[in-house]
Design a protein around this motif. Structure first.
Motif, short mmCIF file in Angstrom:
data_model
loop_
_atom_site.label_atom_id
_atom_site.label_comp_id
_atom_site.label_asym_id
_atom_site.label_seq_id
_atom_site.Cartn_x
_atom_site.Cartn_y
_atom_site.Cartn_z
N SER A 134 104.27 70.27 2.20
CA SER A 134 105.42 70.99 1.66
C SER A 134 105.72 72.24 2.48
O SER A 134 106.89 72.53 2.77
CB SER A 134 105.14 71.36 0.20
OG SER A 134 106.22 72.07 -0.35
N ILE A 135 104.69 72.98 2.84
CA ILE A 135 104.89 74.20 3.62
C ILE A 135 105.34 73.87 5.03
O ILE A 135 106.24 74.51 5.59
CB ILE A 135 103.60 75.04 3.63
CG1 ILE A 135 103.23 75.46 2.20
CG2 ILE A 135 103.77 76.28 4.51
CD1 ILE A 135 101.90 76.16 2.08
N GLU A 136 104.75 72.85 5.63
CA GLU A 136 105.15 72.43 6.97
C GLU A 136 106.60 72.00 7.01
O GLU A 136 107.35 72.36 7.94
CB GLU A 136 104.25 71.28 7.43
CG GLU A 136 102.80 71.67 7.67
CD GLU A 136 101.86 70.47 7.78
OE1 GLU A 136 100.69 70.68 8.10
OE2 GLU A 136 102.32 69.33 7.52
N PHE A 137 107.05 71.26 6.01
CA PHE A 137 108.43 70.79 5.98
C PHE A 137 109.42 71.95 5.82
O PHE A 137 110.57 71.85 6.26
CB PHE A 137 108.63 69.78 4.85
CG PHE A 137 107.97 68.45 5.09
CD1 PHE A 137 107.89 67.92 6.37
CD2 PHE A 137 107.44 67.71 4.04
CE1 PHE A 137 107.30 66.68 6.60
CE2 PHE A 137 106.85 66.48 4.25
CZ PHE A 137 106.77 65.96 5.54
N SER A 138 108.99 73.03 5.18
CA SER A 138 109.90 74.17 5.03
C SER A 138 110.16 74.85 6.37
O SER A 138 111.13 75.60 6.51
CB SER A 138 109.33 75.18 4.03
OG SER A 138 108.17 75.84 4.53
N LEU A 139 109.32 74.55 7.36
CA LEU A 139 109.49 75.12 8.69
C LEU A 139 110.25 74.19 9.63
O LEU A 139 111.04 74.65 10.47
CB LEU A 139 108.12 75.44 9.31
CG LEU A 139 107.23 76.41 8.52
CD1 LEU A 139 105.92 76.63 9.27
CD2 LEU A 139 107.94 77.72 8.28
N ARG A 140 110.05 72.88 9.48
CA ARG A 140 110.68 71.95 10.42
C ARG A 140 111.70 71.01 9.79
O ARG A 140 112.37 70.25 10.49
CB ARG A 140 109.60 71.13 11.13
CG ARG A 140 108.80 70.19 10.25
CD ARG A 140 107.90 69.32 11.11
NE ARG A 140 107.21 68.30 10.38
CZ ARG A 140 105.92 68.31 10.08
NH1 ARG A 140 105.18 69.35 10.47
NH2 ARG A 140 105.35 67.33 9.42
N PRO A 177 114.94 81.30 10.54
CA PRO A 177 115.34 80.81 9.21
C PRO A 177 114.49 79.62 8.79
O PRO A 177 113.97 78.88 9.62
CB PRO A 177 116.80 80.42 9.40
CG PRO A 177 116.93 80.12 10.87
CD PRO A 177 116.00 81.08 11.55
N LEU A 178 114.36 79.46 7.49
CA LEU A 178 113.58 78.36 6.93
C LEU A 178 114.51 77.19 6.60
O LEU A 178 115.70 77.38 6.35
CB LEU A 178 112.85 78.83 5.69
CG LEU A 178 111.84 79.97 5.94
CD1 LEU A 178 111.45 80.63 4.63
CD2 LEU A 178 110.61 79.44 6.67
N GLN A 179 113.94 76.00 6.59
CA GLN A 179 114.73 74.81 6.33
C GLN A 179 114.99 74.66 4.82
O GLN A 179 114.16 75.04 4.00
CB GLN A 179 114.00 73.56 6.84
CG GLN A 179 113.75 73.58 8.34
CD GLN A 179 115.04 73.58 9.13
OE1 GLN A 179 115.97 72.83 8.82
NE2 GLN A 179 115.11 74.41 10.16
#
Length: 202
Positions: A92-98, A167-169
């Motif tokens: 979840s945290i990784e996806f918020s970045l990429r 910015p975050l995704q």
């Protein structure tokens, strides 16, 4: 239908009016989410510790505590192992970045998704199915007794989030979130999952 009188409205304290409003938000978000097939957003498992974290730092302190002493799943609160839970939270945290692999439509994000986040944020905690994967995410690895690799991955994901300069995704369901909102979202997500574990006796 008779109109609500002024005296009746005055009988509602600010606290009561707040909870009525939150109840409406939650009910609306749950109904819309159910129609859209996103699972039971206000799911409340049995045997839940109901943890609340305001920051990722607080959440990781509990992760480290449970990891050091041996996390024990509180059945039937969760169907995932400790290693799978850590991996899921890292995803979840990784996806918020990429970027999330299968985001909901923009209309959903700006209506039901935004309403759900507003309700959760106001309450300080979220509730969702603890066995529901992130849409489009790789299948979680098989449960293993040694969760050290998953713990390293989660710690790295948190560090990357904190250090991320840009910015975050958009969240797959909540849509665009500011940094403070996103940290709260991740902290609530961790709190919900960690509530289904406690210290292994003995």
């Amino acid at each position: 239908m008779p109109k609500t009188t002024l005296s009746a409205r005055q009988g509602q304290t600010p606290s009561r009016r707040r909870w009525i409003k939150l109840g409406a938000w939650a009910a609306g978000a749950t109904a819309a989410a159910g129609v859209a097939g996103t699972g039971v957003w206000m799911y409340q498992p049995d045997n839940d510790r109901q943890l609340v974290f305001a920051t990722l730092e607080q959440a990781m302190q509990e992760v480290d505590r449970l990891s050091e002493v041996g996390a024990q799943a509180l059945e039937p609160a969760t169907a995932w192992s400790w290693s799978q839970t850590l991996e899921h939270c890292a995803q979840s945290i990784e996806f918020s970045l990429r970027g999330f692999p299968a985001p909901k439509a923009a209309l959903f994000q700006h209506t039901a998704g935004a309403a759900a986040f507003a309700a959760f944020a106001a309450l300080g905690r979220m509730r969702h199915s603890l066995a529901e994967p992130i849409p489009g995410a790789p299948t979680l690895a098989a449960a293993v007794p040694d969760a050290s690799a998953a713990l390293v991955r989660l710690r790295q994901a948190v560090q990357d989030f904190v250090a991320h300069p840009g910015p975050l995704q958009p969240h797959f369901a909540y849509g665009p979130l500011g940094r403070t909102q996103y940290e709260q979202a991740h902290a609530m997500h961790l709190a919900n999952h960690l509530s289904a574990f406690d210290v292994r006796p003995g």
